[in-house]
Scaffold this motif. Structure first.
Motif, PDB file in Angstrom:
ATOM      1  N   GLY A   1      68.208  93.151 -74.207  1.00 16.30           N
ATOM      2  CA  GLY A   1      68.249  92.948 -75.649  1.00 16.30           C
ATOM      3  C   GLY A   1      68.186  94.257 -76.397  1.00 16.30           C
ATOM      4  O   GLY A   1      68.168  95.347 -75.799  1.00 16.30           O
ATOM      5  N   PRO A   2      68.127  94.191 -77.715  1.00 20.00           N
ATOM      6  CA  PRO A   2      68.142  95.410 -78.529  1.00 20.00           C
ATOM      7  C   PRO A   2      66.969  96.344 -78.260  1.00 20.00           C
ATOM      8  O   PRO A   2      67.126  97.563 -78.313  1.00 20.00           O
ATOM      9  CB  PRO A   2      68.099  94.857 -79.962  1.00 20.00           C
ATOM     10  N   ALA A   3      65.766  95.785 -77.976  1.00 21.07           N
ATOM     11  CA  ALA A   3      64.609  96.643 -77.749  1.00 21.07           C
ATOM     12  C   ALA A   3      64.815  97.530 -76.526  1.00 21.07           C
ATOM     13  O   ALA A   3      64.564  98.734 -76.564  1.00 21.07           O
ATOM     14  CB  ALA A   3      63.346  95.795 -77.597  1.00 21.07           C
ATOM     15  N   ARG A   4      65.278  96.927 -75.435  1.00 19.11           N
ATOM     16  CA  ARG A   4      65.485  97.714 -74.212  1.00 19.11           C
ATOM     17  C   ARG A   4      66.605  98.728 -74.391  1.00 19.11           C
ATOM     18  O   ARG A   4      66.469  99.899 -73.998  1.00 19.11           O
ATOM     19  CB  ARG A   4      65.802  96.779 -73.041  1.00 19.11           C
ATOM     20  N   GLU A   5      67.708  98.306 -74.982  1.00 19.86           N
ATOM     21  CA  GLU A   5      68.807  99.247 -75.185  1.00 19.86           C
ATOM     22  C   GLU A   5      68.419 100.354 -76.162  1.00 19.86           C
ATOM     23  O   GLU A   5      68.875 101.490 -76.039  1.00 19.86           O
ATOM     24  CB  GLU A   5      70.039  98.495 -75.698  1.00 19.86           C
ATOM     25  N   GLY A   6      67.551 100.026 -77.128  1.00 21.59           N
ATOM     26  CA  GLY A   6      67.071 101.050 -78.042  1.00 21.59           C
ATOM     27  C   GLY A   6      66.222 102.090 -77.345  1.00 21.59           C
ATOM     28  O   GLY A   6      66.323 103.294 -77.626  1.00 21.59           O
ATOM     29  N   TRP A   7      65.357 101.654 -76.414  1.00 19.00           N
ATOM     30  CA  TRP A   7      64.533 102.611 -75.654  1.00 19.00           C
ATOM     31  C   TRP A   7      65.421 103.504 -74.796  1.00 19.00           C
ATOM     32  O   TRP A   7      65.201 104.719 -74.720  1.00 19.00           O
ATOM     33  CB  TRP A   7      63.541 101.845 -74.788  1.00 19.00           C
ATOM     34  N   LEU A   8      66.406 102.909 -74.132  1.00 21.46           N
ATOM     35  CA  LEU A   8      67.321 103.711 -73.322  1.00 21.46           C
ATOM     36  C   LEU A   8      68.114 104.691 -74.184  1.00 21.46           C
ATOM     37  O   LEU A   8      68.344 105.844 -73.782  1.00 21.46           O
ATOM     38  CB  LEU A   8      68.269 102.794 -72.546  1.00 21.46           C
ATOM     39  N   ALA A   9      68.527 104.231 -75.360  1.00 19.88           N
ATOM     40  CA  ALA A   9      69.258 105.124 -76.263  1.00 19.88           C
ATOM     41  C   ALA A   9      68.372 106.271 -76.724  1.00 19.88           C
ATOM     42  O   ALA A   9      68.836 107.420 -76.857  1.00 19.88           O
ATOM     43  CB  ALA A   9      69.781 104.336 -77.465  1.00 19.88           C
ATOM     44  N   ARG A  10      67.104 105.986 -76.957  1.00 20.41           N
ATOM     45  CA  ARG A  10      66.163 107.033 -77.361  1.00 20.41           C
ATOM     46  C   ARG A  10      66.018 108.073 -76.258  1.00 20.41           C
ATOM     47  O   ARG A  10      66.023 109.283 -76.515  1.00 20.41           O
ATOM     48  CB  ARG A  10      64.812 106.395 -77.684  1.00 20.41           C
TER      49      ARG A  10
ATOM     50  N   ALA B   1      69.319 110.091 -75.973  1.00 18.68           N
ATOM     51  CA  ALA B   1      69.517 111.024 -77.083  1.00 18.68           C
ATOM     52  C   ALA B   1      68.608 112.234 -76.966  1.00 18.68           C
ATOM     53  O   ALA B   1      68.943 113.321 -77.465  1.00 18.68           O
ATOM     54  CB  ALA B   1      69.261 110.306 -78.409  1.00 18.68           C
ATOM     55  N   ALA B   2      67.450 112.077 -76.312  1.00 18.33           N
ATOM     56  CA  ALA B   2      66.521 113.195 -76.164  1.00 18.33           C
ATOM     57  C   ALA B   2      66.905 114.136 -75.034  1.00 18.33           C
ATOM     58  O   ALA B   2      66.352 115.235 -74.921  1.00 18.33           O
ATOM     59  CB  ALA B   2      65.107 112.660 -75.937  1.00 18.33           C
ATOM     60  N   LEU B   3      67.831 113.728 -74.170  1.00 16.87           N
ATOM     61  CA  LEU B   3      68.270 114.570 -73.056  1.00 16.87           C
ATOM     62  C   LEU B   3      69.355 115.527 -73.530  1.00 16.87           C
ATOM     63  O   LEU B   3      70.025 115.276 -74.536  1.00 16.87           O
ATOM     64  CB  LEU B   3      68.818 113.690 -71.929  1.00 16.87           C
ATOM     65  N   PRO B   4      69.572 116.636 -72.821  1.00 13.77           N
ATOM     66  CA  PRO B   4      70.697 117.517 -73.156  1.00 13.77           C
ATOM     67  C   PRO B   4      72.016 116.761 -73.089  1.00 13.77           C
ATOM     68  O   PRO B   4      72.171 115.791 -72.337  1.00 13.77           O
ATOM     69  CB  PRO B   4      70.609 118.604 -72.080  1.00 13.77           C
ATOM     70  N   ASP B   5      72.986 117.184 -73.858  1.00 11.88           N
ATOM     71  CA  ASP B   5      74.250 116.454 -73.987  1.00 11.88           C
ATOM     72  C   ASP B   5      74.980 116.278 -72.662  1.00 11.88           C
ATOM     73  O   ASP B   5      75.633 115.261 -72.436  1.00 11.88           O
ATOM     74  CB  ASP B   5      75.159 117.182 -74.983  1.00 11.88           C
ATOM     75  N   ALA B   6      74.886 117.265 -71.772  1.00 17.34           N
ATOM     76  CA  ALA B   6      75.653 117.211 -70.527  1.00 17.34           C
ATOM     77  C   ALA B   6      74.910 116.504 -69.390  1.00 17.34           C
ATOM     78  O   ALA B   6      75.382 116.512 -68.251  1.00 17.34           O
ATOM     79  CB  ALA B   6      76.027 118.627 -70.085  1.00 17.34           C
ATOM     80  N   THR B   7      73.757 115.905 -69.682  1.00 15.77           N
ATOM     81  CA  THR B   7      72.968 115.259 -68.625  1.00 15.77           C
ATOM     82  C   THR B   7      73.706 114.031 -68.088  1.00 15.77           C
ATOM     83  O   THR B   7      74.072 113.139 -68.854  1.00 15.77           O
ATOM     84  CB  THR B   7      71.599 114.826 -69.164  1.00 15.77           C
ATOM     85  N   PRO B   8      73.918 113.935 -66.765  1.00 17.89           N
ATOM     86  CA  PRO B   8      74.578 112.744 -66.206  1.00 17.89           C
ATOM     87  C   PRO B   8      73.762 111.487 -66.463  1.00 17.89           C
ATOM     88  O   PRO B   8      72.525 111.502 -66.426  1.00 17.89           O
ATOM     89  CB  PRO B   8      74.659 113.062 -64.706  1.00 17.89           C
TER      90      PRO B   8
ATOM     91  N   PRO C   1      63.085 112.511 -81.621  1.00 16.96           N
ATOM     92  CA  PRO C   1      62.772 113.646 -82.484  1.00 16.96           C
ATOM     93  C   PRO C   1      63.457 114.924 -82.018  1.00 16.96           C
ATOM     94  O   PRO C   1      63.854 115.055 -80.865  1.00 16.96           O
ATOM     95  CB  PRO C   1      61.255 113.747 -82.354  1.00 16.96           C
ATOM     96  N   LYS C   2      63.544 115.880 -82.915  1.00 15.24           N
ATOM     97  CA  LYS C   2      64.193 117.140 -82.592  1.00 15.24           C
ATOM     98  C   LYS C   2      63.285 118.045 -81.771  1.00 15.24           C
ATOM     99  O   LYS C   2      63.747 119.029 -81.191  1.00 15.24           O
ATOM    100  CB  LYS C   2      64.588 117.862 -83.878  1.00 15.24           C
ATOM    101  N   GLU C   3      61.985 117.728 -81.704  1.00 12.27           N
ATOM    102  CA  GLU C   3      61.049 118.607 -81.009  1.00 12.27           C
ATOM    103  C   GLU C   3      61.225 118.585 -79.495  1.00 12.27           C
ATOM    104  O   GLU C   3      60.686 119.440 -78.796  1.00 12.27           O
ATOM    105  CB  GLU C   3      59.608 118.195 -81.332  1.00 12.27           C
ATOM    106  N   VAL C   4      61.945 117.596 -78.953  1.00 16.83           N
ATOM    107  CA  VAL C   4      62.048 117.468 -77.501  1.00 16.83           C
ATOM    108  C   VAL C   4      62.741 118.673 -76.888  1.00 16.83           C
ATOM    109  O   VAL C   4      62.307 119.201 -75.850  1.00 16.83           O
ATOM    110  CB  VAL C   4      62.791 116.163 -77.137  1.00 16.83           C
ATOM    111  N   GLN C   5      63.798 119.145 -77.498  1.00 18.89           N
ATOM    112  CA  GLN C   5      64.520 120.287 -76.956  1.00 18.89           C
ATOM    113  C   GLN C   5      63.632 121.524 -76.914  1.00 18.89           C
ATOM    114  O   GLN C   5      63.632 122.267 -75.927  1.00 18.89           O
ATOM    115  CB  GLN C   5      65.775 120.554 -77.793  1.00 18.89           C
ATOM    116  N   GLU C   6      62.848 121.734 -77.974  1.00 17.32           N
ATOM    117  CA  GLU C   6      61.943 122.882 -77.980  1.00 17.32           C
ATOM    118  C   GLU C   6      60.852 122.716 -76.937  1.00 17.32           C
ATOM    119  O   GLU C   6      60.461 123.682 -76.271  1.00 17.32           O
ATOM    120  CB  GLU C   6      61.333 123.036 -79.373  1.00 17.32           C
TER     121      GLU C   6
END
Length: 571
Positions: A32-41, A44-51, A171-176
């Protein structure tokens, strides 16, 4: 299991900061939306090129581990390797769908890759070793508590999360935080305190303190701390220890504290930041205790959680057996294509593909693809066989009417348990001079209860006839491909022989003779001695049958149900 929404959201961020170090997470949530939202979160927090790869249920080895690229090999006439999904996920995340249904073979291969950080392909004429350092998100869609991903896989994943609320954006702080993770300092007192807290909660896995240390460093990096602080460690143990606890810490006896001298003044930053080991350990114990569900505290205190888990693990009845024609596919095998066998066409072509160039040179003109007998691969299947529980009940006068009523009540509970497990049940009663089949094997709980309600009592005890009738039902069940389970309830006072004549010595000898085929057949059997005092002959009969012996003067239904469940597991 981490439940609060804040902790579940933070777990996604910590996993994004150090995925390979933390191994991954079990995410218990319905689709459902909750699970897909957690996965999307998380994504999104991983680097763009992460498999990011999905692992479907029942994936074949050729796709999981890799192997021969069949189309390319047939087109070129030489072996061309194809990477599997594990190698494709190197450096990234593997999302395992319906992990609670993952078979143990796939789980074992996945665990091996998580431990080694590489996947070895030794099949189809190929010998490859490919890097596969990855983290796993095991999606648990189980409805019952006993439905869970394989224990070996869950052991290698830091977190077990119960998803309730839809998380917000990453959040944007993950990359830092990921950039400064390697610079986070760890107090000397932290690791001993983590180990002590793990032992206090009955966590014997060596991975747990290491996961907690990794999570604490990731939490410190996310919070912008240069050193792991108490709040970081508390978050780590809540996420890592909460679902692994098997006991509550022992309460130390309260004693008056001796007076302590005033502490010496020390203005160094290190002494101000690092708590004493004892205080840190107490804080970690409280943090872990707070992560336990409220209803679990009493269960752990009573020591029943592990027993409940084991009882739940017995919910799948019947044996798993190999089949050549039907069931769940579990791979292929080499063999001759005979009647009844099912050809695995793709695997046969895969076995033949590396040799096509050589066969064309040797054989000259001919078909495009040349398949030989040694290339043939046959499908293999696995079936769950149904269990038939056969209850043989002593309804003789020696059992007494009150004792028979107690036995009926206990057997009714067992029949209800068998119905839940989707077992077939049958009831045989013996009294007077013969045994009677009250209930042929059936799935109907109502019919079973009616047959017991009409069970008369009184008369002699033809024990041999009762065993013979139960054995005949067991053999019939085996011929039909089912797994028989025999439960014999008797006081052991046999007094009617097989030919119907009275006399205890002859009746006991016939009962022992009837018991011998049961042991020879390897039939899973439980003998319940319902006499007011345990009978020596009942023990002797159980030994002759190869049965588990259980003396229940009060016919305790709970003990009886547990004994039947144990016998079923041993079947």
């Amino acid at each position: 299991m981490a439940g609060p929404a804040a902790d579940v959201e933070l777990a996604a961020l910590l996993l994004a900061i150090d995925p390979l170090g933390l191994g991954g997470a079990v995410l218990r949530a319905a689709p459902g939306p909750a699970r897909e939202g957690w996965l999307a979160r998380l994504r999104a927090a991983l680097p763009d090129a992460t498999p990011w790869r999905r692992l479907p249920l029942g994936i074949p080895d050729s796709r999981l581990l890799g192997g021969l690229d069949l189309a390319a090999t047939l087109a070129t006439g030489r072996a061309v390797a194809e990477r599997g999904v594990l190698a494709e996920a190197d450096g990234g995340i593997l999302v395992a769908a319906m992990a609670e249904r993952m078979d143990t073979t796939t789980a074992a291969k996945l665990c091996s890759v998580l431990d080694a950080g590489e996947v070895s392909v030794q099949r189809d004429g190929l010998g490859l070793t490919l890097p596969a350092r990855l983290a796993v998100v095991a999606l648990d869609e189980g409805l019952a508590e006993e439905e869970a991903p394989p224990a070996a896989l869950a052991e290698r994943l830091a977190f077990r999360l119960l998803l309730e609320d839809l998380p917000t954006g990453a959040p944007k702080e993950v990359q830092e935080a990921r950039a400064r993770l390697s610079d986070i300092a760890v107090p000397e007192t932290l690791l001993p305190a983590l180990c002590a807290a793990a032992m206090a909660f009955g966590i014997h896995s060596l991975r747990a303190p290491l996961f907690a240390l990794r999570a604490a460093r990731a939490a410190a990096a996310l919070a912008g701390h240069a050193t792991v602080e108490e709040a970081d460690a508390a978050l780590a143990v809540r996420l890592v220890y909460g679902h692994r606890a098997t006991q509550l810490p022992e309460q130390a006896p309260s004693e008056p504290d001796p007076p302590e001298p005033p502490p010496e003044q020390d203005d160094s930053a290190e002494n101000q930041k690092q708590p004493e080991s004892g205080a840190l350990q107490e804080m970690l114990l409280e943090a872990t205790r707070a992560a336990l569900p409220a209803g679990l505290l009493a269960t752990l205190g009573a020591g029943a959680r592990e027993a409940a888990r084991r009882a739940g693990a017995q919910g799948r009845a019947g044996h798993k057996r190999l089949s050549a024609q039907r069931g769940r596919p579990i791979g292929t095998r080499a063999g001759a294509l005979r009647a009844g066998a099912r050809l695995a066409l793709v695997e046969t072509l895969r076995a033949a593909a590396p040799w096509q160039g050589l066969r064309r040179r040797e054989g000259g003109a001919g078909p495009l693809v040349r398949v030989k007998r040694e290339d043939i691969r046959l499908l293999r299947f696995q079936q769950h066989t149904e269990t038939t529980a056969i209850f043989a009940v002593d309804a003789s006068g020696s059992a007494a009417l009150a004792r028979l009523a107690e036995a009926k009540g206990a057997v009714e509970l067992l029949l209800a348990d068998c119905y839940v497990r989707r077992d077939r049940v049958a009831v045989v009663a013996f009294r007077g001079r013969a045994a009677e089949l009250l209930l042929p094997p059936t799935n109907s709980l109502l019919r079973a209860k009616r047959s017991l309600a009409g069970l008369p009592g009184g008369g002699a005890t033809p024990l041999a006839a009762g065993i013979d009738a139960a054995m005949a039902l067991a053999e019939e069940a085996r011929r039909r491909g089912r797994t028989p389970l025999l439960v014999l309830l008797t006081d052991g006072r046999a007094n009617i022989a097989r030919d119907g004549t009275a006399g205890r010595p002859r009746a006991e000898a016939d009962a022992l003779a009837a018991a011998a085929p049961c042991r020879a057949a390897g039939l899973a059997t439980l003998l319940v001695d319902t006499a007011p005092r345990p009978q020596p002959f009942a023990k002797q009969l159980a030994e002759a049958m190869g049965a588990r012996y259980l003396a229940l003067p009060s016919v305790d239904s709970q003990k009886l149900s547990a004994a039947v469940a144990t016998t079923r597991e041993a079947a």
